[in-house]
Write an enzyme that holds these catalytic residues in place. Structure first.
Site, PDB file in Angstrom:
ATOM      1  N   SER A 165       0.958  -1.279   0.102  1.00 14.83           N
ATOM      2  CA  SER A 165      -0.163   0.018  -0.238  1.00 14.83           C
ATOM      3  C   SER A 165       1.190   1.447  -0.135  1.00 14.83           C
ATOM      4  CB  SER A 165      -1.036  -0.113   1.092  1.00 14.83           C
ATOM      5  OG  SER A 165      -2.069   1.025   1.385  1.00 14.83           O
ATOM      6  N   ASP A 329      -8.895  -5.290  -4.691  1.00 13.40           N
ATOM      7  CA  ASP A 329      -8.915  -4.186  -4.012  1.00 13.40           C
ATOM      8  C   ASP A 329      -9.561  -2.697  -4.481  1.00 13.40           C
ATOM      9  OD1 ASP A 329      -6.803  -2.261  -2.750  1.00 13.40           O
ATOM     10  OD2 ASP A 329      -5.691  -2.480  -3.870  1.00 13.40           O
ATOM     11  N   HIS A 364      -8.131  -4.173  -0.233  1.00 20.34           N
ATOM     12  CA  HIS A 364      -6.912  -4.175  -0.324  1.00 20.34           C
ATOM     13  C   HIS A 364      -6.187  -4.775   0.631  1.00 20.34           C
ATOM     14  CE1 HIS A 364      -4.398  -1.044  -0.712  1.00 20.34           C
ATOM     15  NE2 HIS A 364      -4.180  -0.644   0.658  1.00 20.34           N
TER      16      HIS A 364
END
Length: 384
Positions: A165, A329, A364
């Site tokens: 991320s 995601d 995610h």
């Protein structure tokens, strides 16, 4: 950029020690000077005599340096990527010296295990917390502090930089900022820039804090803090970083309390609402609202290479790169982030690999919680 998640498996032998790295000053990419920069760091495995067995891990929006192991045997859970860090694991501590550091403006400024410099820190020139006088910082600034840490250890090159991320943004930035140092880049659940839709989402993440009257334009230290706004902001992050498959499986349309029909009163909640309230309140207790806003800004302004154009940044990446998206995601959808990045890197002749191994129900967050699904791809990539 999802919320912290950890594997229940405690893989590393022994207890992890948190250390402090200090820089007398940092000149930001915007030209400001921050004095007395301090960040926490930890490591797993041993640095060899040649100092060439290093893997640097860079963390996500709400994360910290605590990637693996435990600080105390009784800790509830180990670090967030413990499932892949340890003896015989993809990030093999019998072979590699793995290092991880807290970022500047780390979200969890009130967590005793986090060490960071940011708006909540004391400005040595005034003796008061910086608040919004703290300079705006970028992903490149985070990388430059990590470079200072590696320099202090005498490390001149790394086997890989890997992050998830917001950590993947740092990993990619390492590849373009210090190409001579980075042998490989492993980017998990990220992209080459914050696209307009993500910039808009990040604006929504920040909005509740700014609407809380206690935020007071960032001047709340020593006063009532904007806890309500910060909690709502963290609810947005928590839900955005997950997926409806998770919500369906975990909650369905269940009520929060038996006998309290959500149709009967405004205050009656569904189970998912009550869960979000509780999860976000727990995070808010160790977080700082201004730090949250500075992380939002650093994420919004991210373009690989920290320059005017993405093309310019991409052209500087030479290291073989492994891209690991999460199929569902909703923060960095693969079709917006990882797939176009793969195509562009291939066109410019970078050795790039892409794995679809991470599929589950967490969206995610799968890139953190289910990273072990990509373990074989990671191990093979490091062995090349």
């Amino acid at each position: 950029m999802g919320m912290l998640a950890a594997s229940p498996v405690f893989a590393l032998d022994g207890i992890v020690e948190k250390k402090t790295f200090e820089m007398p000053s940092l000149t930001t990419t915007g030209g400001a000077t921050i004095k007395n920069v301090r960040v926490g760091w930890e490591s797993y495995g041993k640095l060899n005599d040649a100092k060439d067995n290093v893997i640097l891990l860079t963390h996500f929006f709400s994360g910290s340096s605590h990637a693996a192991g435990k600080y105390k045997a009784e800790d509830a859970a180990p670090g967030y990527w413990d499932s892949i860090v340890g003896p015989g694991k993809p990030l093999d501590t019998d072979k590699y010296f793995i290092i991880s550091s807290d970022t500047l403006v780390n979200l969890s400024a009130k967590d005793p295990t986090v060490i960071t410099t940011g708006p909540a820190s004391i400005n040595p020139d005034t003796g008061k917390p910086y608040g919004l006088t703290f300079p705006v910082v970028t992903i490149r600034d985070f990388v430059n502090v990590q470079k200072g840490l590696l320099d202090s250890l005498g490390v001149t090159g790394v086997q890989a930089v890997m992050g998830g991320s917001m950590g993947s943004l740092q990993a990619l930035e390492w590849g373009v900022a210090y190409p001579e140092m980075v042998k490989r880049v492993i980017a998990v659940i990220g992209g080459a820039e914050a696209d307009p839709f993500l910039i808009g989402w990040l604006n929504l993440w920040a909005a509740p804090i700014k609407l809380d009257p206690n935020w007071n334009n960032g001047d709340y230290y020593g006063k009532t803090e904007p806890k309500a706004g910060l909690t709502e902001a963290l609810k947005l992050v928590t839900l955005h970083a997950r997926h409806w498959k998770w919500a369906d499986a975990a909650f369905g349309r269940k009520w929060a309390e038996e006998g309290k029909d959500p149709r009967a009163a405004l205050g009656n909640q569904y189970a998912i609402e009550a869960w979000l309230d509780k999860a976000a309140a727990g995070r808010a207790a160790v977080s700082d609202a201004n730090h949250f806003l500075y992380l939002v800004k650093a994420s919004q302004t991210y373009v690989m290479g920290n320059g005017a154009s993405l093309e310019e940044g991409l052209a500087k990446l030479k290291a073989p790169t492994l891209l690991i998206p999460s199929a569902d995601d909703m923060v960095f959808p693969p079709e917006r982030g990882m797939r176009p990045l793969k195509d562009r890197l291939e066109k410019q002749g970078v050795a790039v690999e892409y794995t679809d191994a991470i599929t589950s129900t967490l969206g995610h967050l799968d890139g953190v919680a289910n990273i072990a699904k990509a373990g074989d791809s990671i191990a093979k990539f490091l062995a090349k």
